[in-house]
Design a protein around this motif. Sequence first.
Motif, PDB file in Angstrom:
ATOM      1  N   CYS A 175     -11.742  -4.021   2.706  1.00  0.00           N
ATOM      2  CA  CYS A 175     -10.561  -3.147   2.771  1.00  0.00           C
ATOM      3  C   CYS A 175      -9.257  -3.917   2.979  1.00  0.00           C
ATOM      4  O   CYS A 175      -8.185  -3.314   2.979  1.00  0.00           O
ATOM      5  CB  CYS A 175     -10.701  -2.165   3.932  1.00  0.00           C
ATOM      6  SG  CYS A 175     -12.218  -1.232   3.919  1.00  0.00           S
TER       7      CYS A 175
ATOM      8  N   CYS B 177      -8.120   5.222  -1.797  1.00  0.00           N
ATOM      9  CA  CYS B 177      -9.205   4.218  -1.792  1.00  0.00           C
ATOM     10  C   CYS B 177     -10.189   4.523  -0.663  1.00  0.00           C
ATOM     11  O   CYS B 177     -11.385   4.302  -0.798  1.00  0.00           O
ATOM     12  CB  CYS B 177      -8.657   2.800  -1.709  1.00  0.00           C
ATOM     13  SG  CYS B 177      -7.611   2.484  -0.299  1.00  0.00           S
ATOM     14  N   CYS B 178      -9.694   5.045   0.444  1.00  0.00           N
ATOM     15  CA  CYS B 178     -10.557   5.358   1.593  1.00  0.00           C
ATOM     16  C   CYS B 178     -11.334   6.668   1.387  1.00  0.00           C
ATOM     17  O   CYS B 178     -12.275   6.959   2.118  1.00  0.00           O
ATOM     18  CB  CYS B 178      -9.715   5.451   2.857  1.00  0.00           C
ATOM     19  SG  CYS B 178      -8.685   4.000   3.131  1.00  0.00           S
TER      20      CYS B 178
ATOM     21  N   CYS C  65     -19.550  -0.494   1.014  1.00  0.00           N
ATOM     22  CA  CYS C  65     -18.944   0.495   1.912  1.00  0.00           C
ATOM     23  C   CYS C  65     -19.934   1.581   2.328  1.00  0.00           C
ATOM     24  O   CYS C  65     -19.550   2.558   2.972  1.00  0.00           O
ATOM     25  CB  CYS C  65     -17.738   1.156   1.237  1.00  0.00           C
ATOM     26  SG  CYS C  65     -16.366   0.040   1.008  1.00  0.00           S
TER      27      CYS C  65
ATOM     28  N   CYS D 207       0.855  -1.194   0.000  1.00  0.00           N
ATOM     29  CA  CYS D 207       0.000   0.000   0.000  1.00  0.00           C
ATOM     30  C   CYS D 207       0.886   1.237   0.000  1.00  0.00           C
ATOM     31  O   CYS D 207       1.809   1.339   0.801  1.00  0.00           O
ATOM     32  CB  CYS D 207      -0.887  -0.036   1.247  1.00  0.00           C
ATOM     33  SG  CYS D 207      -1.852   1.462   1.472  1.00  0.00           S
TER      34      CYS D 207
ATOM     35  N   LEU E 176      -6.972   5.624  -9.481  1.00  0.00           N
ATOM     36  CA  LEU E 176      -7.357   6.643  -8.487  1.00  0.00           C
ATOM     37  C   LEU E 176      -6.313   7.755  -8.421  1.00  0.00           C
ATOM     38  O   LEU E 176      -6.644   8.936  -8.309  1.00  0.00           O
ATOM     39  CB  LEU E 176      -7.514   6.000  -7.104  1.00  0.00           C
ATOM     40  CG  LEU E 176      -8.778   5.174  -6.876  1.00  0.00           C
ATOM     41  CD1 LEU E 176      -8.742   4.490  -5.519  1.00  0.00           C
ATOM     42  CD2 LEU E 176     -10.030   6.042  -6.996  1.00  0.00           C
TER      43      LEU E 176
ATOM     44  N   ASN F 216      -5.355  -4.841  -8.110  1.00  0.00           N
ATOM     45  CA  ASN F 216      -5.419  -3.824  -7.055  1.00  0.00           C
ATOM     46  C   ASN F 216      -4.478  -2.663  -7.344  1.00  0.00           C
ATOM     47  O   ASN F 216      -4.841  -1.497  -7.168  1.00  0.00           O
ATOM     48  CB  ASN F 216      -5.115  -4.447  -5.696  1.00  0.00           C
ATOM     49  CG  ASN F 216      -6.351  -5.087  -5.087  1.00  0.00           C
ATOM     50  OD1 ASN F 216      -7.140  -4.426  -4.427  1.00  0.00           O
ATOM     51  ND2 ASN F 216      -6.547  -6.365  -5.369  1.00  0.00           N
TER      52      ASN F 216
ATOM     53  N   GLY G  15      -6.019  -0.492  -9.834  1.00  0.00           N
ATOM     54  CA  GLY G  15      -7.020   0.379  -9.206  1.00  0.00           C
ATOM     55  C   GLY G  15      -6.359   1.577  -8.533  1.00  0.00           C
ATOM     56  O   GLY G  15      -6.843   2.708  -8.636  1.00  0.00           O
ATOM     57  N   CYS G  16      -5.244   1.333  -7.849  1.00  0.00           N
ATOM     58  CA  CYS G  16      -4.506   2.424  -7.187  1.00  0.00           C
ATOM     59  C   CYS G  16      -4.065   3.448  -8.236  1.00  0.00           C
ATOM     60  O   CYS G  16      -4.202   4.661  -8.042  1.00  0.00           O
ATOM     61  CB  CYS G  16      -3.258   1.892  -6.484  1.00  0.00           C
ATOM     62  SG  CYS G  16      -3.573   0.712  -5.173  1.00  0.00           S
TER      63      CYS G  16
ATOM     64  N   ASN H   5     -12.623   7.466  -1.654  1.00  0.00           N
ATOM     65  CA  ASN H   5     -13.460   7.301  -2.853  1.00  0.00           C
ATOM     66  C   ASN H   5     -14.322   6.054  -2.719  1.00  0.00           C
ATOM     67  O   ASN H   5     -14.228   5.123  -3.517  1.00  0.00           O
ATOM     68  CB  ASN H   5     -12.560   7.196  -4.097  1.00  0.00           C
ATOM     69  CG  ASN H   5     -11.916   8.509  -4.443  1.00  0.00           C
ATOM     70  OD1 ASN H   5     -12.543   9.381  -5.026  1.00  0.00           O
ATOM     71  ND2 ASN H   5     -10.667   8.673  -4.046  1.00  0.00           N
ATOM     72  N   ILE H   6     -15.174   6.035  -1.719  1.00  0.00           N
ATOM     73  CA  ILE H   6     -15.961   4.821  -1.478  1.00  0.00           C
ATOM     74  C   ILE H   6     -17.432   4.979  -1.861  1.00  0.00           C
ATOM     75  O   ILE H   6     -18.215   4.054  -1.687  1.00  0.00           O
ATOM     76  CB  ILE H   6     -15.862   4.380   0.005  1.00  0.00           C
ATOM     77  CG1 ILE H   6     -16.451   5.429   0.950  1.00  0.00           C
ATOM     78  CG2 ILE H   6     -14.419   4.065   0.388  1.00  0.00           C
ATOM     79  CD1 ILE H   6     -16.590   4.943   2.377  1.00  0.00           C
TER      80      ILE H   6
END
Length: 95
Positions: A57, A17-18, A27, A11, A87, A80, A83-84, A20-21
């Motif tokens: 998460c 990610c936290c 979530c 990470c 974002l 994943n 995805g990072c 944009n939920i």
Amino acid sequence: MSTPQVNPFKCSKCGLCCKNISNIPECEHLDNGNGVCKYYDEETKLCKIYEFRPEICNVALLWERRYKSKKTWDEFLEENYEGCKILQELEKNKK
Ligand code: SF4
């Protein structure tokens, strides 16, 4: 073939990610109303309940419980990280 123990998810602690939920039905109960998780700490950019964070998460736990039979850990990691990257690109374009 690697596993979460051998090759853990790295990470970057960007916190995106936290933050944009809003489009993640699972979530919904975490959303403080503006798409940011109520457990996200703006100062540290970390999760206030990290040890007890929900399965959605926890990348390693999510793979173990939901994806292990469908894809390898390396494939799941790659998705994943992708995805990072998305974002982070969206965030960069906001500035
Ligand atoms: S519970 Fe923690 S890890 Fe999950 S979205 Fe909220 S701040 Fe992020």
